[in-house]
Scaffold this motif. Structure first.
Motif, short mmCIF file in Angstrom:
data_model
loop_
_atom_site.label_atom_id
_atom_site.label_comp_id
_atom_site.label_asym_id
_atom_site.label_seq_id
_atom_site.Cartn_x
_atom_site.Cartn_y
_atom_site.Cartn_z
N ASP A 51 0.87 -1.66 0.02
CA ASP A 51 -0.24 -0.38 0.49
C ASP A 51 0.91 1.12 -0.33
O ASP A 51 1.38 1.81 0.62
CB ASP A 51 -0.66 0.14 0.93
N SER A 52 0.78 1.99 -0.93
CA SER A 52 2.15 3.06 -1.53
C SER A 52 1.77 4.47 -0.49
O SER A 52 2.41 5.34 -1.00
CB SER A 52 2.65 2.58 -2.79
N SER A 53 0.54 4.56 -0.19
CA SER A 53 0.15 5.48 -0.22
C SER A 53 1.03 5.91 1.34
O SER A 53 1.24 7.88 0.96
CB SER A 53 -1.46 5.93 0.02
N SER A 54 1.68 5.54 1.58
CA SER A 54 2.31 6.18 2.81
C SER A 54 3.55 5.84 3.21
O SER A 54 2.97 4.44 3.05
CB SER A 54 1.96 7.10 4.40
N PRO A 55 5.34 5.78 3.56
CA PRO A 55 5.39 5.01 4.50
C PRO A 55 5.03 3.94 5.24
O PRO A 55 5.04 3.04 5.72
CB PRO A 55 7.14 5.85 5.17
N ASN A 56 4.44 4.87 6.38
CA ASN A 56 3.86 3.98 6.97
C ASN A 56 3.19 2.86 7.21
O ASN A 56 2.80 1.45 7.69
CB ASN A 56 3.02 4.32 8.50
N ASN A 57 2.16 2.97 5.79
CA ASN A 57 1.33 1.72 5.06
C ASN A 57 1.99 0.98 4.15
O ASN A 57 1.54 -0.38 4.39
CB ASN A 57 0.14 3.12 4.50
N TYR A 61 4.94 -0.28 5.47
CA TYR A 61 5.14 -1.31 6.72
C TYR A 61 3.98 -1.77 6.80
O TYR A 61 4.45 -3.05 7.02
CB TYR A 61 5.93 0.20 7.76
N ILE A 94 9.42 0.77 0.95
CA ILE A 94 9.19 1.88 1.67
C ILE A 94 10.10 2.67 0.33
O ILE A 94 10.64 4.49 0.29
CB ILE A 94 9.74 2.27 2.84
N PHE A 111 9.88 6.21 -2.06
CA PHE A 111 10.58 7.44 -1.23
C PHE A 111 11.46 7.97 -1.39
O PHE A 111 11.92 7.31 -0.69
CB PHE A 111 9.34 7.21 0.23
#
Length: 614
Positions: free
Chosen positions: A466-472, A474, A522, A526
């Protein structure tokens, strides 16, 4: 006999005794101990063999004595496969006389009707360790073969026809470990054959594997057989296969009594028989106290109901249970059965593999309610690694969604989930990926791709990354390494979705840990990570950042070089931020010192006032 071949060996011209150049080439290779000739086939035709197979094609004018002579002196041949021999007794005897001198052949396979003749009574292969015979013998030919078999004193493995004479010969072999005997054409086993098997079990102390699947035992035959099982040390830590023998409740009760007293078989196969709940309850009572059994299969005994499933659950709940594999193919588990199994698995600490597979056209299926009840119990299980639910066509997206409580449980250890022959489509794909979210154990998924469109595959892609954010990223799935059928999904070969799914699967496999896979993903999305938020931990965080980059790997050389560049960029951000960090640190230090001085001055003033009052 072969003594003549010894005398003539130095002067004979092979083209005078062997009909074809191909056969002469085989003899030359045998004579010269060609290391590439390890498997030899003897047949009357080369049809059905590929060009790489070494075949001696028997023709009418061939002197098989020379074939036996050169086999006997060869030191590289490992296996001999006899698919045809002439009916001429002298030719067969000359061949066998030569072969018996060989000390390198360990595996002999005899395949085809009419091969066994009177000459086989002279069979003498003391160095052979494995023999397979794939044909139905009758009359005197059984005796010919049985007599020769007695001389194979190193034999460890035998597969072939079941007759009283053959089993009696097997009983005399001191090294025998593995036996598979069968009856052709659905013939019923005779009392004499059952008694011979009983003696085999009673006396073959090294026997570890006895396969009687399809032998036609039925209840009476099994009762005789277990007498030998109960009074011997054979099959200790071994396998007993009684599948497809029309065994009913009475026969299974006799087997249960034997297992209760002996308790040594490691794997028991009872598939495709005719017993129901009554026999299964007797077996469960016996196995509940059995510490030896590791694998049990009772598949395709369609008379089993919820009562029988509850009996199996009692085995799993026993503190003495050591079962690691349980096969319940084509058993009507139902909702209540799912609850029984779930309750048992919530406390079981041994089972690793369980199959509840059904065939696509079966009337039995665990269904959504049964799966939900099973998942509830599994959510407290930390040992099951392989689960097969294939063919349970009543399972829908609702049932798959209920697996979420199991998959996201901290104790979940499942590594392989198989869902073949369940056409759950996009809705099921979305439910399955939602259930697998944040799961840390599943490595392999096997299911049908039928009915899954771009929508369903996008759900799998999001699960993987889920590439919407680094946390997602992870929190995405970094242990999944295999999705069977993914190479054949109904998307264009250059589809970005397909290419991405395959890429993430490969990355998960190549990275040593899920944590490393998460880092690589990640960094893929990013490229410029902001280090400023980390300054609050001062320079203590710099070694961790450097280690984070150093442990991130990639099989792509270009991406690996890019990782190193980003490591330098991150360190540079720390260096640039260093003056600010020092200034902040100095200001903080001076403030602390000033506060301490003021506090000390207040203490002194208080002390001075106190002294003046005195």
């Amino acid at each position: 006999m072969n003594y003549q071949h010894d005398t003539l060996a130095s002067s004979v011209r092979l083209k005078d005794v062997i009909s074809s150049a191909e056969n002469r080439a085989i003899l030359y290779r045998l004579k010269n101990n060609d290391p590439g000739l390890t498997h030899l086939f003897i047949d009357e035709s080369v049809d059905g063999f590929d060009d790489e197979t070494d075949i001696f094609q028997v023709r009418e004018d061939d002197d098989l004595g020379w074939l036996g002579y050169f086999i006997g002196r060869n030191e590289t041949l490992k296996s001999l496969h006899v698919y045809y021999l002439p009916t001429n007794r002298e030719k067969v005897e000359n061949l066998l006389f030569g072969i018996q001198r060989n000390k390198s052949i360990k595996d002999v396979e005899i395949f085809g009707n009419g091969i066994i003749s009177e000459g086989f009574s002279l069979l003498n292969l003391p160095h052979v360790t494995s023999m397979s015979f794939d044909w139905q013998l009758e009359g005197e030919y059984v005796n010919y073969f049985a007599l020769g078999l007695r001389r194979c004193t190193s034999l460890k493995k035998y597969s072939g026809q079941l007759t009283a004479e053959i089993v009696q010969s097997l009983t005399t072999l001191p090294m025998l470990e593995k036996v598979h005997v069968w009856k052709n054409g659905g013939l019923a086993i005779s009392r004499e054959e059952c008694m011979a098997l009983r003696e085999l079990l009673a006396n073959a102390n090294k026997l570890k594997h006895l396969d009687l699947s399809g032998a036609g035992l039925e209840d009476d035959g099994l009762k005789l057989l277990v007498e030998g099982l109960a009074c011997s040390s054979s099959l200790t830590d071994g396998l007993l296969d009684l599948s497809h023998n029309d065994i009913g409740d009475t026969g299974l009760q006799a087997l249960a009594s034997s297992l209760a007293s002996s308790g040594k078989v490691r794997e028991l196969r009872l598939s495709r028989n005719n017993f129901g709940d009554k026999g299964l309850e007797a077996l469960a009572d016996s196995l509940a106290h059995n510490r030896a059994l590791r694998v049990l299969s009772i598949s395709a005994n369609t008379a089993i109901t919820e009562t029988g499933v509850r009996a199996i659950s009692r085995i799993l709940q026993s503190r003495k249970c050591r079962l690691e594999g349980l096969w319940l193919y084509r058993i009507n588990i139902s909702e209540e059965g799912g609850k029984f199994l779930g309750d048992a698995l919530s406390i079981n600490k041994s089972l690793i593999t369980m199959s509840l597979r059904c065939w696509e056209n079966d009337d039995v299926s665990i269904g959504d309610d049964g799966l939900k009840a099973l998942a509830l119990g599994l959510s407290r299980n930390s040992h099951l690694k392989i689960l097969d639910l294939s063919g349970n066509t009543a399972i829908t997206a609702t049932g798959l969604r209920s697996l979420k409580q199991y998959f996201q449980s901290p104790s979940c250890a499942l590594e392989t989930l198989t869902l073949y022959d369940i056409n759950f489509g996009d809705e099921g794909a979305c439910a399955l990926t939602d259930a697998l979210g944040r799961n840390k154990s599943v490595k392999s998924l096997h299911y049908d791709v039928r009915g899954i469109t771009t929508k369903g595959w996008k759900a799998f892609l999001k699960l993987m990354c889920d590439s919407s954010s680094p946390n997602n990223i992870y929190l995405s799935h970094h242990t999944l390494r295999e999705i069977s059928g993914c190479h054949y999904i109904h998307l264009p070969a250059r589809s970005a979705i397909r290419r991405s799914i395959l890429g993430w699967l490969k990355m998960n496999e190549e990275c040593q840990t899920p944590n490393l896979a998460a880092k690589a993903k990640i960094m893929h999305f990013f490229p410029n990570l902001d280090m400023v938020p980390l300054f609050q931990w001062n320079l203590k965080f710099l070694p961790l950042v450097k280690s984070w980059f150093e442990n991130t790997t990639s099989s792509n050389d270009k991406f690996a070089a890019n990782i190193r560049n980003r490591e330098l960029s991150a360190v540079y951000q720390f260096v640039r931020g260093l003056p600010v960090m020092v200034a902040n640190y100095s200001q903080h230090y001076l403030t602390q010192q000033l506060q301490r001085i003021r506090a000390k001055m207040r203490e002194l003033e208080e002390e001075e006032r106190r002294l003046m009052q005195v």
